[in-house]
Design a protein around this motif. Structure first.
Motif, PDB file in Angstrom:
ATOM      1  N   MET A 226       0.838  -1.210   0.000  1.00  0.00           N
ATOM      2  CA  MET A 226       0.000   0.000   0.000  1.00  0.00           C
ATOM      3  C   MET A 226       0.870   1.256   0.000  1.00  0.00           C
ATOM      4  SD  MET A 226      -3.179   0.470  -0.349  1.00  0.00           S
ATOM      5  CE  MET A 226      -3.380   2.073  -1.117  1.00  0.00           C
ATOM      6  N   ALA A 227       1.949   1.221   0.795  1.00  0.00           N
ATOM      7  CA  ALA A 227       2.870   2.360   0.802  1.00  0.00           C
ATOM      8  C   ALA A 227       3.571   2.488  -0.550  1.00  0.00           C
ATOM      9  CB  ALA A 227       3.903   2.187   1.916  1.00  0.00           C
ATOM     10  N   GLN A 228       3.932   1.349  -1.142  1.00  0.00           N
ATOM     11  CA  GLN A 228       4.572   1.372  -2.459  1.00  0.00           C
ATOM     12  C   GLN A 228       3.631   1.969  -3.504  1.00  0.00           C
ATOM     13  OE1 GLN A 228       5.678  -2.950  -1.811  1.00  0.00           O
ATOM     14  NE2 GLN A 228       7.241  -2.390  -3.298  1.00  0.00           N
ATOM     15  N   LEU A 229       2.367   1.555  -3.435  1.00  0.00           N
ATOM     16  CA  LEU A 229       1.390   2.058  -4.400  1.00  0.00           C
ATOM     17  C   LEU A 229       1.189   3.555  -4.238  1.00  0.00           C
ATOM     18  CD1 LEU A 229      -0.694   1.478  -6.620  1.00  0.00           C
ATOM     19  CD2 LEU A 229      -2.363   1.007  -4.818  1.00  0.00           C
ATOM     20  N   ASN A 230       1.074   4.026  -3.005  1.00  0.00           N
ATOM     21  CA  ASN A 230       0.890   5.460  -2.766  1.00  0.00           C
ATOM     22  C   ASN A 230       2.058   6.274  -3.305  1.00  0.00           C
ATOM     23  OD1 ASN A 230      -1.663   6.100  -1.460  1.00  0.00           O
ATOM     24  ND2 ASN A 230      -0.980   4.797   0.219  1.00  0.00           N
TER      25      ASN A 230
END
Length: 614
Positions: A226-230
């Motif tokens: 999720m952090a990577q996607l953001n």
């Protein structure tokens, strides 16, 4: 050019004239003209072109050249509507028949078909095979049958649909009707199945390159997804993209998180109401929604040219799906990105799901394709080479536009290990898959090895100094490089190619990648788009004008003009009709309808620039 004029022309240049006058393109793409001429002459055709490669023109132009009606079999209502909208915008008489229409609307369309008022009609495979519809077609002067997404016909394809498989029956009803089968994804086995099931005879075949050089393929180790996607979406701020997930629950969780973070995102999956799905698709088409988070239910009907990226939050089930889904980026030919977050446990979960299915040919096909997808994710070879090799298109040179090329793994002189691997494949009679060959190489003592007597082979145990993962990587690299093949019709067994002879005889040198037993996080961001030489302020003004026109006419913006056309305007600055016609995507109809207002914006922009100079 009006369609009636198009049908009266008989010169060899008619297709090129229609291309320029109706569709606004100056030249054909590779392979298009030969297909169009074959279809115009009444020949059957098999057309394999990548997503965004111009497949639709291959049947739309013959439809305008030939007398009569072209029937297009298409799987999704949204895809039909999108194609019809674009044809109508170009002045072509087209319609579709689908379940959303009222009875009166259907009867009016049937009447227009029978009276010769339409050149193209789009219809689903279920409807075209109904007895009532076939009876109606008997009263219609048909010129061509085009079957889009033709891989759905084949049991070896990744998206087999029984209703598609029955389409070959149409040849029995309309023996002289030329048929064109089109798809972006079909390996050799699937292509032969399409030819057989559709009863194509003496056909013209175009096997275009599967390469989409404008797409950068990147894989990241999935650790905090999720952090990577953001982070990724922040870097792509303002661009349109799709995020694919393997479950509805994950789609909804990610969408909620993105929206809370201020990103204009919407969820799409088969569990939503039809109206909700339709609203999301329309909002995305019209640039009102920038990010769609979706399952594989979303995409086949998307003809949006300005998708700049596709993210796979989870690994897809097969390379064909991955190729089609990533191919929704960069349909306008401008730089685009395909990013996959990979965790081996996701692949293991897909395998467990597959294990729960009934035994049979379809399970075997899906298992083969899932293994190939895993090999792609864990590849140490140029990702584009792996993709192209899967479809039978071998490239010796790496692409320079994927994470493996941009951050290369270490390489080593691999002739000896390659000889060991290839010799072992030969010694087991080219009748076993990757795992069994690795077990023999490593000298494993298990029942299957002993049952086949493979513990007595000269290659038994010659690779025991290396791990299971090492040999799996080596065998996959040999497949990707074209020294081995895996046969889908023979349970994914490894087989030597003619190219392997030079390795076994020691006549060639060979470098392979040192296996990365832990996938390294890599993130390569394309900056080519930013380096394109065009007036970005003018481009923004043209996009604003396009959006206003599209909203007023209730159309997706790209039906007016796509991004590539607007960039070309912002680069060449056309201020006359002849200059505007030279822009790709501007035909006579669009010039007449939109040319003046766009040229006014360009002139105003140039005048404002001159005033600033003084």
């Amino acid at each position: 050019m009006p369609t009636s004029q198009a049908c009266q022309l008989e010169s060899p240049a008619v297709s090129e004239q229609i291309l320029q006058d109706v569709f606004g393109y100056q030249t054909f793409r590779l392979g298009q003209q030969a297909v169009i001429e074959a279809a115009s002459d009444g020949k059957d055709c098999l057309v394999i072109m990548p997503t965004g490669g111009g497949k639709s023109l291959c049947y739309q132009i013959p439809a305008l050249v030939r007398d009569g009606l072209t029937l297009v079999v298409s799987p999704l209502i949204s895809l039909m509507k999108d194609q019809v909208d674009q044809l109508l915008a170009n002045g072509v008489a087209a319609a579709c028949i689908n379940s959303t229409m009222s009875r009166d609307e259907m009867l009016a369309t049937f009447q227009a078909m029978e009276q010769g008022e339409l050149k193209l009609v789009y219809v689903s495979p279920e409807r075209v095979m109904s007895r009532d519809f076939i009876d109606r077609l008997a009263a219609v002067p048909l010129s061509l049958l085009a079957v889009d997404e033709a891989h759905c016909i084949s049991q070896w394809g990744h998206d087999f649909r029984p209703e598609y498989a029955a389409l070959g029956v149409l040849k029995q009803h309309f023996a002289d009707l030329p048929v064109m089968a089109l798809t972006a994804t079909a390996d050799e086995t699937t292509r032969q199945d399409i030819i057989s099931r559709l009863a194509l005879t003496d056909h013209h075949e175009h096997l275009g390159s599967f390469d989409r050089p404008n797409i950068r393929y990147t894989l990241q180790e999935k650790y905090k997804p999720m952090a990577q996607l953001n982070r990724y979406l922040s870097a792509m701020h303002g661009q349109c993209g799709i995020v694919y997930c393997n479950s509805r629950k994950r789609v909804e969780q990610i969408t909620e998180s993105l929206c809370k973070g201020g990103i204009r995102a919407a969820a799409y999956h088969a569990g939503l109401e039809h109206d909700e799905r339709a609203a999301v698709q329309e909002g995305f088409q019209r640039d009102d929604i920038h990010i769609v988070v979706a399952t594989v239910a979303f995409g086949m009907g998307i003809n949006k040219p300005n998708v700049r990226f596709v993210v796979h939050y989870d690994i897809p089930r097969n390379i064909e799906s991955y190729y089609q889904e990533t191919g929704r980026a960069g349909r306008d030919g401008l730089p685009a990105e395909a990013v996959m977050f990979y965790d081996p446990s996701d692949l293991a979960w897909l395998r467990r799901c597959l294990d729960e299915k009934e035994e049979g040919a379809q399970k075997q096909v899906e298992g083969h394709k899932l293994n190939a997808m895993g090999a792609f994710a864990e590849a140490q070879t140029c990702r584009r080479q792996v993709l192209l090799n899967y479809f039978g298109e071998h490239r010796d040179e790496p692409c320079g536009n994927c994470d493996i090329c941009l951050d290369p793994p270490k390489r080593f002189e691999a002739l000896e290990v390659a000889q060991k691997a290839l010799s072992c494949v030969y010694r087991v009679n080219q009748s076993f898959g990757v795992n069994h060959v690795v077990e023999v190489l490593r000298g494993m003592q298990n029942q299957r090895v002993r049952e086949h007597g493979h513990d007595k082979l000269t290659t038994y145990g010659i690779g025991r100094e290396h791990s299971h993962e090492f040999w799996v990587s080596i065998l996959r690299q040999l497949v990707h490089r074209g020294f081995l093949t895996q046969s889908i019709v023979r349970s994914s067994t490894l087989q030597l190619t003619e190219k392997a002879r030079g390795i076994l005889r020691g006549e060639l040198s060979l470098e392979l990648a040192v296996p990365r037993l832990d996938t390294t996080a890599r993130n390569a961001k394309s900056d080519k788009l930013a380096n394109r030489q065009y007036d970005k302020k003018l481009f923004a003004k043209l996009r604003k004008l396009r959006k206003a026109i599209a909203d007023e006419e209730d159309l997706p913006p790209y039906v007016v003009f796509n991004d590539a056309s607007l960039m070309e305007m912002a680069e060449s600055l056309p201020t006359s009709a002849s200059e505007m016609l030279a822009v790709n995507g501007v035909g006579h109809r669009k010039l007449e309808k939109y040319g003046n207002v766009f040229m006014e914006v360009i002139k105003d922009h140039l005048t404002a620039g001159e005033e600033l100079l003084y």
